[in-house]
Design a protein around this motif. Structure first.
Motif, PDB file in Angstrom:
ATOM      1  N   SER A  26       0.841  -1.197   0.000  1.00 32.35           N
ATOM      2  CA  SER A  26       0.000   0.000   0.000  1.00 32.35           C
ATOM      3  C   SER A  26       0.877   1.248   0.000  1.00 32.35           C
ATOM      4  O   SER A  26       1.928   1.304   0.645  1.00 32.35           O
ATOM      5  N   GLN A  27       0.414   2.235  -0.730  1.00 33.25           N
ATOM      6  CA  GLN A  27       1.133   3.512  -0.788  1.00 33.25           C
ATOM      7  C   GLN A  27       0.452   4.577   0.063  1.00 33.25           C
ATOM      8  O   GLN A  27       0.926   5.710   0.137  1.00 33.25           O
ATOM      9  N   LEU A  28      -0.665   4.180   0.688  1.00 38.43           N
ATOM     10  CA  LEU A  28      -1.425   5.212   1.413  1.00 38.43           C
ATOM     11  C   LEU A  28      -2.209   4.626   2.587  1.00 38.43           C
ATOM     12  O   LEU A  28      -2.935   3.637   2.436  1.00 38.43           O
ATOM     13  N   CYS A  75     -14.041   5.947  -3.017  1.00 36.82           N
ATOM     14  CA  CYS A  75     -13.306   4.742  -3.460  1.00 36.82           C
ATOM     15  C   CYS A  75     -14.215   3.837  -4.285  1.00 36.82           C
ATOM     16  O   CYS A  75     -13.779   3.227  -5.260  1.00 36.82           O
ATOM     17  N   ASN A  76     -15.480   3.765  -3.893  1.00 36.28           N
ATOM     18  CA  ASN A  76     -16.420   2.926  -4.628  1.00 36.28           C
ATOM     19  C   ASN A  76     -16.628   3.476  -6.041  1.00 36.28           C
ATOM     20  O   ASN A  76     -16.615   2.732  -7.019  1.00 36.28           O
ATOM     21  N   VAL A 136      -8.485  -1.657   2.360  1.00 34.76           N
ATOM     22  CA  VAL A 136      -8.367  -2.634   3.450  1.00 34.76           C
ATOM     23  C   VAL A 136      -8.587  -1.919   4.784  1.00 34.76           C
ATOM     24  O   VAL A 136      -7.771  -1.084   5.176  1.00 34.76           O
ATOM     25  N   PRO A 137      -9.703  -2.220   5.481  1.00 32.92           N
ATOM     26  CA  PRO A 137      -9.864  -1.639   6.811  1.00 32.92           C
ATOM     27  C   PRO A 137      -8.859  -2.290   7.770  1.00 32.92           C
ATOM     28  O   PRO A 137      -8.602  -3.487   7.662  1.00 32.92           O
ATOM     29  N   ILE A 180      -5.602   0.703  -0.540  1.00 30.48           N
ATOM     30  CA  ILE A 180      -5.496   1.775   0.457  1.00 30.48           C
ATOM     31  C   ILE A 180      -5.819   1.193   1.843  1.00 30.48           C
ATOM     32  O   ILE A 180      -6.772   0.435   1.990  1.00 30.48           O
ATOM     33  N   ILE A 181      -5.006   1.537   2.821  1.00 34.72           N
ATOM     34  CA  ILE A 181      -5.283   1.085   4.192  1.00 34.72           C
ATOM     35  C   ILE A 181      -6.120   2.143   4.911  1.00 34.72           C
ATOM     36  O   ILE A 181      -5.740   3.312   4.972  1.00 34.72           O
TER      37      ILE A 181
END
Lengths: 526, 526
Positions: free
Chosen positions: B96-98, B115-116, B123-124, B142-143
């Motif tokens: 992940s970059q963010l 995001c949708n 990823v929560p 994205i996290i």
């Protein structure tokens, strides 16, 4: 010290004859003798038969006869149908022309597959002890009775996991478990008639939720037939299983609108070897709450029930039982029944007596009694469990089963009583008025009130006085309009008082997704 | 009689220094010093990046910055990202970059909506203490970290209902409750790091499920953001509420694939005022089961944990803790930790001592010790709770968290050990072999085994020896391949060993229905 004289067992002698009432809590009342009006007539302004559903014809009957193999498993004569078309409160009456009583899950599956293809509407029915008209057809829906699926499938005496057919009567399941040293983690007044599957479909709470928690926690697996005939089963699930969404949870509390539950697996606790029951008189609702907080703290792990009842509920119950109240020292505004269940009689009694002594000393309890044996315990319980029958004894009862934050809980009974008095509808003694009175009781430990408006007849005027007033009152206090009875037919239109638009949208979406033809239990729930 | 000399508190002196380990149960191990391999590389034969997901660009970063108001709530530099990209077992690593760290539910909603629409995968992530790679990205997802949503919202000291943000650390929630005389109905080794929301998303079981039941029963309401940004909330639900399908139940155990849990309402029991811990040595697995059946019967309502551990798990834990085992009289094949929690110290101790005396007399227990105070209790617990760290201490650990019918439970450890020996992979002392050994321990009271294969390095040969062998073995015994850890990345492809085709179809259907773009926690679960 808790007065020793009130512990005398002699004071309970008069109650012992009442035990048999318990198993019959759902026996029917024909006090008024009047025929039950058709739901379709009573509520003609609210509901019409949906023409999308096919009407039953001779071909359908032949098909069902073929599936069930034996004509004995079908009921289609008017007299026998009545039992399945009417609810026990005699408030709702359907017009089904056919009851099917399959013996296997595969038969249920074939029936559902056919009904789905033919667009025949179906009402699953367990013990028919529901309180919101959920298991009674509104029009000509086919009744799918689970009463022939009544076998214990297996019991594991190391893990305590019981697997059984949905149609097993709750009391039979509990008696079976008792022989093995276990207990069904739920108990309710209708246990002599209600089915284990129906209890799950309703997500019933009952008398001992306080101790064993909700069915969402204790049910390990379900077997169910979905509207298209698919057999879903998680009945072999172990206690812990984190592999995928827990679909069965949607079925718990779905009231027969999402699938027909045909089998249940449930985790049962060890049966307590020591049970004590105390019945207390309390002078105000505020004090009742204090007694509760104290009981939960001091009785902690052995507290298995904390039920409260108002004075009027006990007055009507006494009339109905034709018996003297166990607490003879006077009429009190509130009564509390406390049950403890544990594994060591001496320890439990010491905890209970210490708690009661403290409560007396602090002036929280005005009088009280502790049962000295099992028969006395049941006698005391009968003064709680007979309230539903006593409520309906004069002709009928409007029942509201609600959750309200504890501090406001009893306020609803007072508000309803005031409202009915303002409408000049109430007289406890005279037959000139349609309402006998509003009474309140319930599972205080769970924040669950039963408001019963006892009536001499069902009529629109009473209903309009109570609704939506009662629901608005609950909404204002952020309560739930159905704590444990469900929505059924009675509360279908009132869900908005308890759920947000987002929640209702999700619920409707689930229904449409799994039952696109809407054949399962129509005109109800949502 | 239970030998009095083994009750001497002096025997526990050496363990007291171990307490601090408990809160750090998920601290990271860098024993091997090696960098963690990218999941995308390790499993390149199993999973590729799905090109339907958009790659993050500068415009997206600007949008998120605008939503979060403050650049401090975004992490995008490589060094800081590492903590969020790696799991604590050092087995999985994403790219992940963010990382986004919103502070409000509304911000989560805006993020998800965006995001949708953009098809950005998310990823929560809670406390990042999961054991199946469920909260670690596989590629460039994205996290969405919940760590900034960490407030207690309210607590009702009459009902015991706690409402809090999802990012509250479990131990903080429990400490808050302790101050109010209540307890969080779940406890686990990772309590010092894991989040309350993550615990619900995982449907974690933990150490005291035996006493307080599963989260499906204790969680009263959830607040969550669905993939399209819709905010769902049942957080104000009361203890009992039967109005519609219980949608939140799908979120419990959904592992971040169905919605982002942002708030939790949970029913908390009164905190027991008396807790006792006993640690016993037992000579066979068969006897361990007998001790369990006896404990559940005799300790009944006060039994709050029944944990078992094999001899090898204790040997490795002793090496790791550099401490002498509390039971000094020899090496035993099995150990049992029993915890009781109640409201009366004298009653509880009497029950425990009577139970242990009986167990000794019947020859079920070879040696044992009872903690004399809280510090000793925690010391004894550390010999159970340090096993996960001890398991990974030589380099890594393959973890299998499974449910198996009790009688067969330990057989899996023996079968795995045999299989690894046949492949000539094991040596407990020599670094020449990649496997240190297979150990077994877990929540016997829940039928839940943890099989840990302790290794000096992760390698494909070990994995191929274990899988699908372990899953096939479990399937044959009708067990579950994940009791409480979930599916995550590790078990995604193995769900068929525990669930039927109908169940898997339903699960996939639920996922597709609520997350049609598949943006939430892809490459995992199902």
């Amino acid at each position: 010290m808790f007065k020793k004289q009130i512990l005398l067992s002699a004071r309970l002698g008069s109650c012992q004859a009442l035990n048999p009432f318990r198993a019959n809590a759902v026996s029917r009342f024909y006090a008024s003798g009047k025929a039950v009006a058709l739901t379709a007539d009573t509520y003609s302004d609210k509901v019409q038969r949906d023409s999308k559903y096919k009407k039953l014809d001779e071909k359908d009957l032949l098909f069902f006869r073929d599936i069930l193999k034996d004509g004995n498993y079908m009921i289609s004569n008017e007299q026998d149908l009545e039992f399945y078309n009417e609810d026990w409160m005699r408030k709702y009456k359907g017009q089904s022309q056919l009851v099917l009583k399959p013996k296997t899950t595969e038969q249920v599956s074939e029936i559902m597959k056919y009904c789905n293809a033919q667009k025949l509407a179906v009402v699953p029915q367990g013990g028919n002890t529901g309180l919101v008209g959920g298991s009674i057809p509104v029009f000509d829906e086919i009744i799918l009775s689970l009463s022939n699926m009544n076998k214990i499938r297996s019991f594991d005496s190391v893990s305590g996991i019981l697997k059984c057919d949905a149609g097993v009567i709750l009391e039979n399941a509990d008696n079976f478990l008792a022989e093995n040293g276990y207990i069904f983690p739920l108990d309710l007044g209708a246990k002599g008639s209600c089915h284990v599957g129906g209890v799950c479909a309703t997500n019933a709470g009952g008398l001992r939720l306080l101790r064993y928690g909700s069915l969402h926690g204790t049910v390990l697996g379900l077997e169910a037939v979905l509207p298209d005939g698919t057999i879903y089963s998680s009945i072999d699930a172990l206690r812990k299983d984190n592999t995928g969404y827990d679909f069965k949870q949607l079925l718990i509390g779905s009231e027969g609108t999402l699938g027909v539950i045909t089998g249940v697996s449930i985790l049962c606790p060890s049966r307590p070897t020591s049970t004590n029951v105390a019945f207390l008189a309390v002078s105000s609702y505020e004090t009742v709450q204090k007694v509760f907080v104290g009981a939960r703290k001091e009785l902690s792990e052995i507290l298995s029930a904390f039920e409260f009842m108002d004075g009027k509920s006990q007055l009507l119950t006494g009339r109905y039982l034709k018996a003297d109240h166990p607490i003879e020292s006077g009429d009190y505004p509130f009564y509390v029944l406390i049950e403890t269940s544990g594994s060591n009689r001496d320890h439990d009694m010491e905890k209970l007596e210490t708690f009661l002594a403290n409560a007396m000393e602090e002036g929280l309890v005005d009088d009280g009694i502790i049962a000295q044996d099992e028969a006395q315990s049941q006698s005391l319980w009968s003064w709680r469990e007979s309230i539903p029958e006593a409520s309906a004894h004069d002709g009928g009862v409007y029942k509201y089963d609600v959750s309200i934050p504890l501090k406001d809980l009893y306020g609803l009974v007072e508000a309803a009583e005031t409202k009915l008095n303002e409408a000049n509808l109430v007289d406890i003694d005279s037959n000139d008025k349609p309402v006998v009175g509003a009474i309140g009781y319930g599972h205080l430990g769970d924040g669950n009130l039963h408001l019963n408006v006892c009536v001499r007849e069902y009529n629109k005027n009473i209903e309009k006085t109570l609704e939506p007033f009662v629901y608005e009152w609950i909404q204002e206090k952020q309560g739930s309009i159905s704590a444990e009875h469900g929505l059924g037919f009675q509360k279908k239109n009132y869900i908005g008082y308890s759920k947000s638009d987002v929640e209702i949208k999700l619920i409707k979406d689930i229904k449409n997704h799994y039952d696109p033809n809407g054949i399962l239990n129509p005109y109800k729930y949502v």
